[in-house]
Design an enzyme around this catalytic site. Structure first.
Site: not given
Length: 730
Positions: A43-44, A229-230, A260, A619
């Protein structure tokens, strides 16, 4: 240039190396866009590529606003965009709080906010709440943390103190009326101190944009493209801020993953992302499912867990990576054995040379669980770094030094004054401060203004009056250099003039090692200020002291993660979001610990716990271990535990997820929870392998959320999720 006629520069595409879905998201400029980006799906990379493409296609960088949740993420985004395009200067890439601080420092005076306002963190908030409680006559200092949380949540919902009071009066509830009084007094003291808390950075920015039409219209026009973002972690106030700023051009791109969303306890509203298409009827949704982080077996286990949640948007992560090592289940007798088992695993992993300590992370649900790992790792001589305990900027000597600097920038900062006015000792004791505070309250003055009138305050000793004058003289002697001297030199000068350096050195007679550590932390603080100055110069920004203090106050715990030294990372799962490690241990997977308080949690809270487990699992890049202890001590009492439902839900033993969505998976034996062979209801006698015989005294919920409370013959009373409890009817 309208949203539909942007001239895309194709020359940048070869640099991007995007998959088809990422490329679709990067190239879409047809209005509101929701990018559902699963864990590890890039995504980044997608977000920064979209920004780079805009700049390469002629959009001025200053017309682009990108918002993320940590300073570290913002710096990473700036760095990545800079590698793709060279003319990226002037971009607005900020956290929500940094954006609010920037706008309020520039325009806040229009709504009564001083440009040099201090920013109060949670610790400062609690201290100001304590002062408010004292002034109101409430003997509840131990509840300062609770009131801090409640007021912060009110601000997340865009309820200022006056609005909260109106709602409380309408409800007639005494507890709400009491909180309204505390909120009003707290906000009054914040204003007197010339300070804003984190909630104010958003709520006052929203007030600015609402109250000042010209400011609102300027920024609505100025920010042509807005990227967030997020997005699953936004609260209501942040949501309103985003909608307001994007209202004119409607070029809003939000990136996130409902699976998330793990910050509901601190105000995040998952509905913001789940209902994005309702807010923007013409929104396009693009789902990123190809994972570049984890092996297929890790993804399979994580997918199996998260699919049990109802409040989500369906997706299924897949990878082209090899299947990898199986996810390992480690059953342990106690929490001590759990730590020892992990220690031995780490020794074997690092002995073979395939992994270093830096590759390994141990996650747990609560901070208290770190103790057994710390003790075991120390005894086993395994280096570790503990994230989320006492941050560098929360250490006493560091906070003291920063308080001196804060007063230099903003002399009305009440909390900072109280912290250092008598450190080192100047004869201004508790009684003297109480008299100064009483005088300030009676005359409606700030604490600083009351100190300036020390000669009018009755019953102060001569020693206290001299101490107050000495304290004020320190500021007066240094302040003229504020604009002409580098921040790190100001810090060194302040530490010397205030006597703080000497104060710490004098402690060496009592405890040489402690004094040495504290002096080392102060020197490290000077180094940190120098690093800030270097960063500012590289960005062609003036390295001002107030800007450094703002950066410190807005830093998160994860921003301080330093991997320069080789050590195993220990942290709570909440702090792990956004990170990745080759080897991950997800520990304490027991009912009532993870998920926490399983017997009493709501369906929504249980889904957040499941999302937290999913975050922990995703993770891991190469190896994932799930651990639990059959017994664990809580407040000195040993409790028997059932394995977490998340272990059963992971369906370990089933074949890994297919490499591509269209491929079929194999079918192996499923690891399912033990069946309940007959209906267990209220009044039924049951047996339990640990507690023995007992009787069901209460039943609640239905289906997979059914719970029963059992009183055993031994007198023990326990509540179980019926679906997972090893209860047998007698």
């Amino acid at each position: 240039m309208s949203v539909l006629d942007i001239q895309i520069n194709p020359d940048i595409f070869p640099k991007l190396e995007l998959n088809s879905k990422q490329l679709e998201a990067v190239r879409y400029f047809g209005g509101p866009l929701l990018i559902l980006a699963g864990a590890g799906t890039g995504k980044t990379k997608t977000l920064t590529s979209k920004i780079a493409l805009l700049i390469a296609s002629g959009v001025p960088p200053s017309r682009i606003l990108a918002i993320t949740f940590t300073n570290k993420a913002a710096q990473e985004m700036l760095h990545r965009v800079g590698r793709l395009v060279h003319n990226s200067g002037g971009m607005w890439i900020h956290t929500f709080h940094a954006l609010g601080a920037r706008l309020l420092r520039r325009h806040g005076k229009l709504i009564g906010v001083k440009p040099d306002f201090a920013i109060y963190d949670e610790d400062d908030q609690k201290k100001l709440i304590q002062l408010s409680l004292e002034e109101l006559g409430f003997d509840e200092k131990n509840k300062a943390g609770l009131y801090t949380t409640l007021i912060s949540r009110a601000k997340d919902d865009l309820l200022d103190a006056q609005s909260y009071l109106i709602n409380a009066e309408a409800s007639g509830e005494q507890n709400r009326l009491k909180l309204a009084r505390i909120y009003l007094r707290y906000q009054k003291k914040l204003n007197e101190a010339g300070a804003l808390d984190f909630g104010d950075l958003i709520i006052r920015t929203a007030e600015l944009l609402t109250a000042k039409e010209d400011i609102r219209e300027y920024y609505q026009e100025h920010f042509k493209y807005l990227l967030v973002d997020e997005y699953q972690d936004t609260n209501h106030a942040q949501y309103v801020l985003i909608k307001t700023l994007s209202a004119r051009h409607r070029n809003l791109c939000v990136v996130g993953d409902p699976d998330q969303s793990v910050y509901g306890w601190r105000g995040a509203d998952i509905r913001n992302i789940l209902e994005f298409e309702k807010d923007f009827k013409d929104a396009r949704t693009i789902v990123l499912e190809q994972n570049y982080r984890s092996t297929a077996k890790i993804l399979h286990a994580a997918n199996e867990v998260i699919k049990h949640n109802r409040g989500r948007k369906p997706k299924n992560l897949w990878t082209e990576k090899p299947h990898g090592e199986p996810v390992e289940l480690l059953e342990c007798a106690t929490e001590t054995e759990e730590a020892m088992t992990i220690l031995e695993k780490i020794k074997r992993l690092t002995a073979r040379g395939a992994h270093t300590y830096n590759d390994i992370a141990v996650f747990y649900r609560t901070n208290a669980q770190s103790r057994s790992f710390e003790e075991t790792f120390r005894a086993g001589r395994i280096p570790y770094r503990l994230i989320g305990s006492v941050r560098f900027y929360d250490r006493k000597e560091v906070k003291d030094a920063l308080s001196y600097l804060k007063i230099l920038v903003n002399p009305w900062d009440t909390v900072s004054i109280l912290r250092v006015i008598n450190t080192p000792a100047r004869g201004i004791g508790k009684t003297a401060l109480e008299r100064v505070s009483a005088y300030a309250l009676a005359n409606e003055l700030s604490l600083y203004d009351a100190l300036l009138k020390e000669d009018r305050i009755p019953d102060l000793t001569n020693a206290a009056r001299r101490g107050i004058k000495d304290f004020l003289n320190i500021q007066d002697a240094i302040k003229p250099d504020l604009c002409s001297t580098a921040p790190h030199l100001m810090l060194e000068k302040m530490l010397t003039k205030s006597g703080y350096w000497q104060f710490i050195e004098d402690e060496s007679e009592k405890d040489p090692q402690a004094a040495l550590n504290r002096l080392g932390n102060l020197q490290e603080l000077v180094n940190a200020v120098k690093e800030f100055e270097d960063r500012a110069k590289r960005s062609d920004e003036p390295p001002t002291l107030h800007k450094y203090l703002e950066e410190v106050m807005l830093a998160s715990q994860v921003d301080e993660l330093n991997t320069d030294t080789y050590a195993v990372t220990l942290m709570t799962v909440h702090l792990a979001k956004g990170l990745e490690f080759p080897v991950t241990f997800l520990t304490g997977l027991e009912e009532n610990l993870f998920p926490i308080n399983a017997a009493d949690t709501s369906a929504e809270e249980l889904e957040e716990e499941r999302r937290l487990a999913y975050v922990g699992m995703t993770r891991a890049k190469e190896r994932l271990y799930l651990t639990w202890a059959n017994t664990r001590k809580v407040f000195g009492v040993t409790y028997s535990n059932l394995p977490s439902r998340f272990i059963y839900e992971s369906r370990l033993g089933v074949a890994p997820a297919p490499r591509r969505p269209e491929e079929e998976s194999e079918t192996l034996t499923e690891h399912l929870p033990p069946p309940v062979t007959a209906r267990i209801g209220r009044g039924r006698k049951v047996s339990h392998p640990v507690y023995g015989l007992g009787r069901v005294v209460n039943q609640a919920g239905a289906g997979e959320f059914a719970k029963v409370t059992v009183v055993f013959d031994s007198g023990v009373r326990q509540t179980f999720m019926l679906k997972y409890a090893p209860l047998q009817p007698v």
